[in-house]
Design a protein around this motif. Structure first.
Motif, PDB file in Angstrom:
ATOM      1  N   TRP A 100      71.126 -66.127  38.660  1.00 39.64           N
ATOM      2  CA  TRP A 100      72.162 -65.151  39.040  1.00 39.64           C
ATOM      3  C   TRP A 100      73.388 -65.327  38.141  1.00 39.64           C
ATOM      4  CZ3 TRP A 100      77.141 -64.336  40.520  1.00 39.64           C
ATOM      5  CH2 TRP A 100      77.436 -63.171  41.246  1.00 39.64           C
ATOM      6  N   HIS A 101      73.824 -66.578  37.988  1.00 36.76           N
ATOM      7  CA  HIS A 101      75.013 -66.840  37.165  1.00 36.76           C
ATOM      8  C   HIS A 101      74.745 -66.562  35.683  1.00 36.76           C
ATOM      9  CE1 HIS A 101      77.804 -68.064  40.210  1.00 36.76           C
ATOM     10  NE2 HIS A 101      76.848 -68.769  40.780  1.00 36.76           N
ATOM     11  N   GLN A 102      73.507 -66.806  35.277  1.00 38.10           N
ATOM     12  CA  GLN A 102      73.140 -66.500  33.896  1.00 38.10           C
ATOM     13  C   GLN A 102      73.294 -65.001  33.621  1.00 38.10           C
ATOM     14  OE1 GLN A 102      69.128 -67.661  32.958  1.00 38.10           O
ATOM     15  NE2 GLN A 102      69.277 -66.894  30.845  1.00 38.10           N
ATOM     16  N   TYR A 103      72.734 -64.170  34.523  1.00 38.10           N
ATOM     17  CA  TYR A 103      72.906 -62.712  34.405  1.00 38.10           C
ATOM     18  C   TYR A 103      74.390 -62.365  34.357  1.00 38.10           C
ATOM     19  CZ  TYR A 103      68.180 -60.871  35.756  1.00 38.10           C
ATOM     20  OH  TYR A 103      66.868 -60.497  35.813  1.00 38.10           O
ATOM     21  N   ASN A 104      75.111 -62.926  35.314  1.00 36.74           N
ATOM     22  CA  ASN A 104      76.510 -62.553  35.480  1.00 36.74           C
ATOM     23  C   ASN A 104      77.345 -62.929  34.246  1.00 36.74           C
ATOM     24  OD1 ASN A 104      78.003 -61.191  37.562  1.00 36.74           O
ATOM     25  ND2 ASN A 104      79.271 -63.035  37.685  1.00 36.74           N
ATOM     26  N   ASP A 105      77.064 -64.094  33.669  1.00 40.92           N
ATOM     27  CA  ASP A 105      77.801 -64.514  32.471  1.00 40.92           C
ATOM     28  C   ASP A 105      77.429 -63.639  31.280  1.00 40.92           C
ATOM     29  OD1 ASP A 105      78.917 -66.478  33.992  1.00 40.92           O
ATOM     30  OD2 ASP A 105      77.629 -68.099  33.243  1.00 40.92           O
ATOM     31  N   LEU A 106      76.120 -63.438  31.090  1.00 41.14           N
ATOM     32  CA  LEU A 106      75.665 -62.694  29.912  1.00 41.14           C
ATOM     33  C   LEU A 106      76.078 -61.220  29.955  1.00 41.14           C
ATOM     34  CD1 LEU A 106      72.066 -64.205  29.496  1.00 41.14           C
ATOM     35  CD2 LEU A 106      74.087 -64.716  28.104  1.00 41.14           C
ATOM     36  N   LEU A 107      76.279 -60.693  31.170  1.00 40.08           N
ATOM     37  CA  LEU A 107      76.626 -59.261  31.283  1.00 40.08           C
ATOM     38  C   LEU A 107      78.140 -59.017  31.247  1.00 40.08           C
ATOM     39  CD1 LEU A 107      73.949 -58.147  33.917  1.00 40.08           C
ATOM     40  CD2 LEU A 107      74.064 -57.403  31.529  1.00 40.08           C
ATOM     41  N   GLN A 108      78.930 -60.090  31.220  1.00 38.83           N
ATOM     42  CA  GLN A 108      80.397 -59.927  31.195  1.00 38.83           C
ATOM     43  C   GLN A 108      80.895 -58.973  30.112  1.00 38.83           C
ATOM     44  OE1 GLN A 108      82.792 -60.752  33.462  1.00 38.83           O
ATOM     45  NE2 GLN A 108      81.056 -61.484  34.663  1.00 38.83           N
ATOM     46  N   PRO A 109      80.368 -59.075  28.885  1.00 36.45           N
ATOM     47  CA  PRO A 109      80.862 -58.162  27.838  1.00 36.45           C
ATOM     48  C   PRO A 109      80.721 -56.684  28.225  1.00 36.45           C
ATOM     49  CG  PRO A 109      79.460 -59.861  26.878  1.00 36.45           C
ATOM     50  CD  PRO A 109      79.375 -60.031  28.358  1.00 36.45           C
ATOM     51  N   LEU A 110      79.659 -56.348  28.950  1.00 36.15           N
ATOM     52  CA  LEU A 110      79.470 -54.949  29.374  1.00 36.15           C
ATOM     53  C   LEU A 110      80.465 -54.566  30.462  1.00 36.15           C
ATOM     54  CD1 LEU A 110      76.152 -55.917  28.725  1.00 36.15           C
ATOM     55  CD2 LEU A 110      76.221 -53.436  28.729  1.00 36.15           C
ATOM     56  N   LYS A 111      80.830 -55.558  31.263  1.00 33.14           N
ATOM     57  CA  LYS A 111      81.833 -55.304  32.294  1.00 33.14           C
ATOM     58  C   LYS A 111      83.196 -55.092  31.631  1.00 33.14           C
ATOM     59  CE  LYS A 111      84.177 -57.464  36.178  1.00 33.14           C
ATOM     60  NZ  LYS A 111      84.274 -58.626  37.050  1.00 33.14           N
ATOM     61  N   GLU A 112      83.501 -55.954  30.667  1.00 39.09           N
ATOM     62  CA  GLU A 112      84.804 -55.872  30.001  1.00 39.09           C
ATOM     63  C   GLU A 112      84.991 -54.553  29.259  1.00 39.09           C
ATOM     64  OE1 GLU A 112      84.725 -59.561  27.861  1.00 39.09           O
ATOM     65  OE2 GLU A 112      84.861 -60.631  29.778  1.00 39.09           O
ATOM     66  N   ARG A 113      83.897 -54.002  28.747  1.00 42.20           N
ATOM     67  CA  ARG A 113      84.000 -52.717  28.042  1.00 42.20           C
ATOM     68  C   ARG A 113      83.924 -51.527  28.998  1.00 42.20           C
ATOM     69  NH1 ARG A 113      80.838 -53.130  22.382  1.00 42.20           N
ATOM     70  NH2 ARG A 113      81.267 -55.321  21.980  1.00 42.20           N
ATOM     71  N   GLY A 114      83.843 -51.813  30.297  1.00 40.93           N
ATOM     72  CA  GLY A 114      83.809 -50.722  31.282  1.00 40.93           C
ATOM     73  C   GLY A 114      82.476 -49.991  31.338  1.00 40.93           C
ATOM     74  N   ILE A 115      81.402 -50.652  30.836  1.00 43.33           N
ATOM     75  CA  ILE A 115      80.076 -50.012  30.819  1.00 43.33           C
ATOM     76  C   ILE A 115      79.360 -50.220  32.148  1.00 43.33           C
ATOM     77  CG2 ILE A 115      77.794 -50.091  29.750  1.00 43.33           C
ATOM     78  CD1 ILE A 115      79.282 -50.833  27.096  1.00 43.33           C
TER      79      ILE A 115
END
Ligand SMILES: *Cc1c(COP(=O)(O)O)cnc(C)c1O
Length: 376
Positions: A260-275
């Motif tokens: 779960w944390h692996q997904y959450n960490d790796l997907l941060q860049p998409l969150k930061e770009r508002g995707i």
């Protein structure tokens, strides 16, 4: 192909099932059922746990214990599985749906009070993805209006709210051990009772309306038909399968949490770009990594993403179609207030593969494909 779910299996299940068979006690309430009940009581701090044939059946038991009758109303979110509503509709209740919070996809506690009428009997919070509803507020509303709180904690085992185990906060709680849940027995569930006054009736409803549970304990010399009821107790072979997992519950939960944390960490860049929008875990909530979900911009984008992942051998899925818009929901329920988030958020949400022993490399691959879809 990376499956969306693989039913949990630790390796000890077959040995325990064999033991159940050798005990010559394969019906309900044998040795493994007792072990599971006691483990859940101890782990959650609930007064009584009764293993059931499903979470749906555990919820039916709560409706019987709450003495839900024709015309009563029960408040719940529309963004949930059908069983949450079915159990009460079977008793003749009307389901009153309240909008969800977009951050957790849980019932919006601030909208509950306005939906209460003189017919309201219970509030049924559903802890989506094993992340708790705002239980302090919900318990306070229930207390002031003299309502029962019945937790649909189907996804909530091993998760907590301000230090209290989900399923053991309200008057009654329900767990699921379906093959899609963190721990499984194929089909199964558990009823958790916080108040001892319900125990005797619960045992009777669960055992075809008889006091057989008392008879097994040697408290009566024959068992009799005491009330209406049904058969809600699972075979001890199923409980044996579950026991192999409860024994390793911490290890299994940590394994899921790591992914779960692996997904959450790796997907941060998409969150930061508002995707993408990623899950919110409110303060005071400890979750159990039941699910990893995220939200795309809209339905169209979500469909394209799920299709793209499938072409790349990854099974990602959406989740509930809100109950209030389904045929039975229109018949048995009503939506109180505005559907601001339930439909809109449910159309954007997708779930990524999550199961015990999902591999670290697999999560890397899945995230790389999500990033490829968004050209990130
Ligand atoms: C899985 C689930 C249920 C039903 O559980 P069963 O054990 O299959 O009856 C009910 N509510 C929610 C929220 C669930 O996720």
């Amino acid at each position: 192909m990376i499956n969306f779910n693989i039913p949990p299996f630790t390796g000890r299940e077959m040995e325990y099932i064999r033991q159940a068979v050798e005990n010559q006690k394969i019906c309900g309430d044998g040795e493994f059922t007792k072990k599971c009940n006691e483990w859940i009581e101890q782990k959650t701090g609930t007064a009584k746990c009764l293993l059931t044939t499903s979470c749906t059946h555990a919820t039916e038991l709560t409706a019987l214990l709450a003495d839900i009758k024709e015309g009563d109303e029960v408040i719940m979110p529309s963004y949930t599985f059908v069983s949450t509503a079915d159990a009460f509709v079977l008793r003749g209740a009307k389901v009153v749906f309240v909008d969800i919070r977009p951050d957790t996809m849980n019932i919006d506690e601030r909208l509950i009070e306005d939906a209460i009428t003189e017919r309201t009997k219970a509030i049924v919070p559903v802890h989506y993805a094993g992340v708790s509803c705002e239980m302090d507020t919900i318990m306070d509303i229930a207390k002031r209006h003299n309502l029962l709180v019945i937790e649909d904690a189907a996804q909530g085992i091993m998760a907590s709210y301000k230090g209290k185990a989900l399923g053991a906060i309200g008057d009654m709680g329900c767990f699921s051990f379906h093959e899609t849940k963190n721990f499984s027995m194929g089909e199964g569930g558990a009823l958790l009772l916080q108040d001892e006054k319900y125990i005797e009736d619960a045992e009777i409803f669960r055992e075809k309306g008889t006091d057989r549970s008392k008879y097994y304990r040697g408290q009566v010399d024959k068992y009799r038909w005491m009330n209406y009821g049904s058969s809600y107790l699972p075979s001890d072979m199923n409980a044996a399968y579950l026991w192999a997992q409860l024994e390793l519950a911490d290890e299994m939960t940590n394994d899921r949490l790591a992914r779960w944390h692996q997904y959450n960490d790796l997907l941060q860049p998409l969150k930061e770009r508002g995707i993408l929008e990623l899950p919110t875990i409110p303060e005071g909530c400890v979750h159990n990594a039941h699910m990893y979900y995220a939200k795309a911009t809209d339905l169209q984008e979500r469909t394209a993403l799920i299709d793209f992942l499938k072409e790349n051998g990854i099974l990602s899925v959406f989740h509930y179609v809100p109950l209030h818009s389904a045929p039975a929901g229109l018949k048995f329920g009503r939506f109180h207030g505005e559907d601001k988030y339930t439909t809109k958020e449910s159309e954007r949400l997708f779930r990524l593969p999550m199961y015990y022993r999902l591999k670290e490399e697999e999560v890397d691959y899945i995230v790389s494909k999500v990033k490829e879809f968004y050209h990130v």
